[in-house]
Design a protein around this motif. Structure first.
Motif, short mmCIF file in Angstrom:
data_model
loop_
_atom_site.label_atom_id
_atom_site.label_comp_id
_atom_site.label_asym_id
_atom_site.label_seq_id
_atom_site.Cartn_x
_atom_site.Cartn_y
_atom_site.Cartn_z
N ILE A 545 -8.18 1.32 -7.46
CA ILE A 545 -7.98 0.47 -6.84
C ILE A 545 -7.54 -1.13 -7.35
O ILE A 545 -7.59 -1.36 -8.91
N SER A 546 -6.41 -1.57 -7.16
CA SER A 546 -5.92 -2.35 -7.43
C SER A 546 -5.72 -3.96 -6.30
O SER A 546 -4.91 -3.46 -5.20
N MET A 547 -6.02 -5.19 -6.79
CA MET A 547 -5.76 -6.28 -5.32
C MET A 547 -5.17 -7.24 -6.08
O MET A 547 -5.36 -7.73 -6.85
N SER A 548 -3.99 -7.81 -5.19
CA SER A 548 -2.70 -8.95 -5.79
C SER A 548 -2.34 -10.13 -4.26
O SER A 548 -2.85 -9.30 -2.83
N LEU A 556 -2.97 -4.11 -1.46
CA LEU A 556 -4.20 -3.28 -1.63
C LEU A 556 -3.38 -2.22 -2.04
O LEU A 556 -3.00 -1.29 -1.26
N ARG A 557 -3.62 -1.78 -3.34
CA ARG A 557 -3.32 -0.74 -4.84
C ARG A 557 -4.46 0.41 -4.34
O ARG A 557 -4.65 0.13 -5.07
N ILE A 558 -4.30 1.62 -3.68
CA ILE A 558 -5.32 2.45 -3.72
C ILE A 558 -4.71 3.88 -4.64
O ILE A 558 -3.63 4.79 -4.53
N ASN A 559 -5.14 4.11 -6.02
CA ASN A 559 -4.31 5.56 -6.43
C ASN A 559 -5.33 6.43 -6.46
O ASN A 559 -6.87 6.30 -6.38
N ILE A 586 -1.16 4.74 -1.66
CA ILE A 586 -1.61 3.97 -0.93
C ILE A 586 -0.82 2.46 -1.00
O ILE A 586 -1.80 2.50 -1.99
N THR A 587 -0.06 2.05 -1.28
CA THR A 587 -0.41 0.29 -0.56
C THR A 587 -0.18 -0.04 0.61
O THR A 587 0.60 -0.06 1.61
#
Length: 923
Positions: A545-548, A556-559, A586-587
């Motif tokens: 996951i990554s957040m920007s 919030l991007r979830i791979n 999913i973003t």
């Protein structure tokens, strides 16, 4: 098929464009509107007009006029291009378009003068700010009646023109992450073509003393980019040369990128090569100088040029004026070698991107622009008109040195080189005299090797024996694999993680009802809103996951793991139902602005979700890792205690790996079916679990080490040094009470199975080293064959590859074995009835073993292991990508480095070492 336009990139970049315009810096403050017109001219490769189109839309749009006004944008183009541009013109429902001026699309009429459309655009220009001046690109002049008609219209209206090339270039110079990725890929391809094609080709020409023209060699480089093996997986249709490669030698040098390779033959002296490759419209550049038998003065000048480049890189940072960086280099050259100041190139590089050379961002003494983080530059430094005092021919009297790289500007540290092609003197110097000396050394070594051989008859017997072993090897291996295939192979499937077995277990939290992200820690599940439905995803399905934060929004991007993505090392891609439809990513987006009445900022939910998901992921992965470690542990049988007090016992010992955190002395006592290691707690060690034990036969070892190689994993590690005064007494005790295999020191040889070189010694049934950590033990009963790699006359060392009978087991590599040990090792292996082969190349053993395991029958039908025989046609099988091997230094692979740890009491991490060996140390 419709061509997609990256709308998000357009909105980001047009906002940056308008933002800089509104700041009014430099020429931006002098214009009321901006006009960009692109016609058709196949001969124009680089133009600011086409560059800004590519930057905004990802494509060049010919016969298209763009007018940027203060409050609106007008595009005039053909019907197809208008349809393409509708993707950004229609902004309804797209919040990223907020703040972007609305777009008006005008369709060009082919059979008319387009006067009506021109009038609309002129009207828009007049209504923008003062309506008197237009910004344009003065160097862009496209032919054709259409462009002429438009330019005449602007002139007739009396609009003042201002060249804005420099300010637009400065706006586009800072690259986004996506642009940087493309430029890094372009730089990597350039490096590959240089290293694997051009440099190798020059070496061939020099070795064969060929006569090849510069122009022909340049053409061959251009053709090389059509071959996929040099492109690192890139599509050849997306790769092109930035300019024809420039190759110069023989006294005729021009250290510029506007020249072309002449038709003179390449001279074996200083050979300069400049090449740049463009990937998906983004450029890169590389310059190197190869030198054939360079005299010492030339080497000194070249080494100084490398130092000058290092000095330049130190000053190329965010916020530094270009002229200041240039002056710093000039001062450095004046201080160190003032006689070379006049020889240094007048500029040291330029900014680069969609256009190869940005004329307004050249690294020279006049440029007042400041560097910014994210800029990419092509730096190029050289010394021209240098004199070779040792020259005997006219072509050798004058020479030049030229180097250059593609670099990225960073915030505080020095610039990053994106083309890390080695350029030290040992990497670019071709020393013919050294090669001849190596040949003579090989001859001397060969003579010494011949003295070692007992006789030619003995060598013939050895070859005959190896031939018999080869036939037996393939037959035995084929039989063994066939029997295994007949047995039922049980493959452990990846555990299918189910979040909730029934709907009653689903939580009834407020966040779920409000369509927010909720993390159920009890069931390790993330409940996400998908199309208005609360959908549970087990934490095991989330890859990362990554957040920007961008502007007023948090993303919030979830791979997720899907078929085709790696599930982790050595795990493969095992899914219970791989044919199902999977969600890859999913973003979610939430506002950072608090609206009246809301208790909190909407983005708080995403921030909390990011933190909690990370925590649950960490806890889950830790538990899985612990379970995986327990899988290899074998439960031992009961130890039969012998109550006799006269049991053999060894006192004052340390165990390695260390079982407890604190190292303590203990004793080893023998019983009926095993022994006990007594320290604070008793540990049992059964005889049936021990493969072999070893003991050094003489007094040349610094410490007394007793290795026990176990059948299965049991424990892990620590180390210490021991006093010499107790050595002799301890050896006597051990020899009198236990039986060990004794290493044959005279047959030992140096090699590097791990990071450091150590003495490897054969025993009657194994090859061992126990004095260095980690210990190295290979039992010969498990060995299928041994292959020697890099056996070449000019190399001092070679590598040993040990292939096991279990083809699923990773091969063992022993690197940097001295070449004078080759024949003794062959003799020892032959005496142990082990087949060996040799070759000049390093092979890709991971790929080879996978091929064999996937299709064993096909492998043996094609000759089996005979492909390793030097006389076999298949000897050129899988080759390692590295063609240049260093014979004096050992560089372990990344996989090997991950598996090894430092030989240190404090730093050793027992969790990383899959050791099935126990070492006892006497004190």
């Amino acid at each position: 098929m419709a061509v997609n336009l990256d709308k998000e990139a357009y909105y980001r970049r047009i906002k940056r464009f308008y933002g800089n315009w509104k700041k009014g810096d430099d020429e931006f403050g002098k214009v009321d509107a901006i006009v960009v017109s692109v016609g058709v001219d196949e001969e124009i490769v680089y133009a600011k007009s086409t560059a800004i189109q590519t930057w905004l839309f990802g494509y060049e749009l010919t016969d298209t006029i763009m007018v940027f006004c203060d409050t609106k944008i007008i595009f005039l183009a053909s019907k197809k291009k208008v349809d393409f541009l509708k993707q950004v013109a229609i902004t309804k429902g797209n919040e990223n378009a907020n703040g972007v001026p609305p777009i008006t699309l005008l369709t060009r009429e082919k059979n008319e003068s387009n006067k009506a459309n021109f009038d609309k655009m002129i009207e828009a220009i007049r209504g923008s700010k003062q309506g008197k001046t237009v910004g344009f690109f003065s160097k862009d002049k496209f032919p054709g009646d259409y462009m002429k008609s438009w330019n005449d219209t602007i002139t007739a209206e009396g609009l003042e023109k201002v060249d804005i090339s420099a300010v637009v270039a400065y706006t586009m110079a800072v690259k986004e992450d996506g642009e940087l990725a493309l430029m890094k890929k372009a730089a990597a391809i350039t490096s590959e073509v240089y290293s694997k094609f051009f440099k190798e080709r020059v070496m061939e020409i020099v070795d064969a003393d060929e006569k090849v023209r510069h122009s022909k060699l340049a053409e061959s480089v251009e053709k090389a980019i059509e071959e996929k093996k040099y492109l690192g997986g890139a599509d050849p249709s997306t790769v092109e040369m930035c300019y024809p490669p420039i190759i110069q030698s023989g006294g005729n040098y021009s250290l510029k990128f506007s020249v072309v390779s002449d038709k003179n033959h390449m001279h074996f002296g200083a050979i300069t090569c400049a090449m740049g490759i463009r990937y998906k419209s983004y450029c890169s550049n590389l310059v190197r100088t190869l030198m054939v038998d360079p005299p010492q003065e030339m080497q000194d000048n070249y080494n100084f040029l490398l130092q000058v480049e290092e000095e330049l890189l130190k000053h190329l940072k965010h916020g530094v004026k270009i002229s200041d960086a240039y002056n710093a280099v000039q001062d450095y050259v004046k201080k160190e070698k003032s006689d070379l100041v006049s020889k240094l190139t007048k500029n040291l590089g330029f900014a680069m991107g969609i256009e190869f050379r940005e004329g307004s961002l050249v690294l020279n003494v006049k440029n007042q622009y400041k560097l910014k983080k994210g800029m990419v530059l092509s730096i190029s430094l050289g010394f021209a008109d240098l004199v070779n005092k040792d020259a005997k021919k006219d072509e050798q009297k004058k020479y030049a040195l030229f180097i250059g790289d593609t670099i990225q500007i960073n915030e505080e540290e020095a610039a990053t080189i994106l083309t890390p092609v080695k350029k030290k003197i040992k990497n670019v110097g071709i020393f013919l005299k050294v090669r001849f000396s190596a040949f003579l050394l090989h001859k001397q070594s060969e003579n010494r090797r011949n003295k070692f051989m007992l006789s030619l008859t003995a060598e013939e017997k050895r070859r005959a024996h190896q031939k018999e072993l080869a036939n037996h090897l393939n037959e035995e291996a084929k039989r063994r694999l066939t029997e295994r295939q007949g047995e039922q192979q049980i493959q452990k499937a990846r555990k299918s993680n189910v979040s909730y077995k029934n709907v009653s277990q689903m939580p009834r939290e407020k966040d779920i009802r409000e369509m927010k992200i909720f993390i159920d820690k009890k069931y390790e599940t993330v409940v996400m809103p998908v199309f208005g439905i609360a959908t549970p995803f087990h934490i095991a399905t989330i890859k990362n996951i990554s957040m920007s934060v961008e502007g007023d929004y948090t993303y919030l991007r979830i791979n997720f793991y899907v078929p085709g993505s790696s599930l982790g090392r050595q795990e493969g891609n095992i899914f219970p139902n791989p044919d199902a439809t999977f969600v890859k990513e999913i973003t979610y987006r939430a506002s950072n602005l608090k609206t009246p009445g809301d208790p909190s900022v909407p983005s708080t939910n995403l921030q909390n979700a990011f933190r909690i998901i990370k925590e649950v992921q960490k806890r889950y992965k830790t538990r899985e890792a612990e379970e995986k470690e327990k899988e290899g542990i074998v439960k031992q049988d009961s130890l039969v205690i012998n109550l006799n007090r006269s049991n053999p016992k060894l006192k004052d010992l340390y165990i390695r790996p260390n079982i407890a955190q604190k190292r303590m002395q203990g004793s080893l006592e023998a019983h009926t079916n095993g022994g006990t290691l007594v320290r604070r707690h008793k540990r049992k060690l059964l005889y049936q679990k021990i493969k072999c034990t070893l003991f050094p036969p003489d007094g040349r070892c610094m410490s007394i080490v007793i290795p026990f190689l176990l059948e299965h994993q049991h424990m892990h590690d620590r180390d210490d040094l021991y006093a010499e005064q107790m050595e002799r007494e301890m050896r006597h005790k051990l020899k009198s009470q236990l039986e060990f295999e004794v290493p044959f020191r005279d047959l030992g040889f140096q090699g590097a199975p791990y990071r450091s070189t150590c003495l490897l010694q054969p025993t009657s049934g194994s090859l061992v080293n126990t004095t260095e950590w980690p210990p190295f033990v290979v039992t010969l009963d498990e060995v299928e064959l041994v292959h020697f790699e890099r056996v070449q006359f000019h190399l001092k060392n070679f590598d040993v590859v040990i292939v096991y009978k279990d083809y699923n087991k990773k091969v063992t590599m022993i690197n940097a074995v001295p070449v004078n040990s080759l024949d003794p090792i062959k003799e020892w292996l032959n005496s142990c009835d082990i087949k060996y082969t040799e070759g000049v190349q390093s092979l890709n053993w991971t790929k080879i073993m996978k091929t064999i395991v996937d299709d064993p029958e096909g492998f043996f039908e094609q000759g089996g292991w005979s492909f390793l025989d030097p006389e076999s046609e298949g000897s050129g099988a899988e080759e390692d990508s590295e063609s240049e091997m260093e014979d004096e230094t050992f560089n372990p692979s990344a996989d090997e480095e991950e598996q090894e740890e430092e030989d240190s009491d404090e730093d050793y991490d027992s969790d990383t070492e899959d050791s099935s060996e126990i070492l006892l140390f006497g004190h």
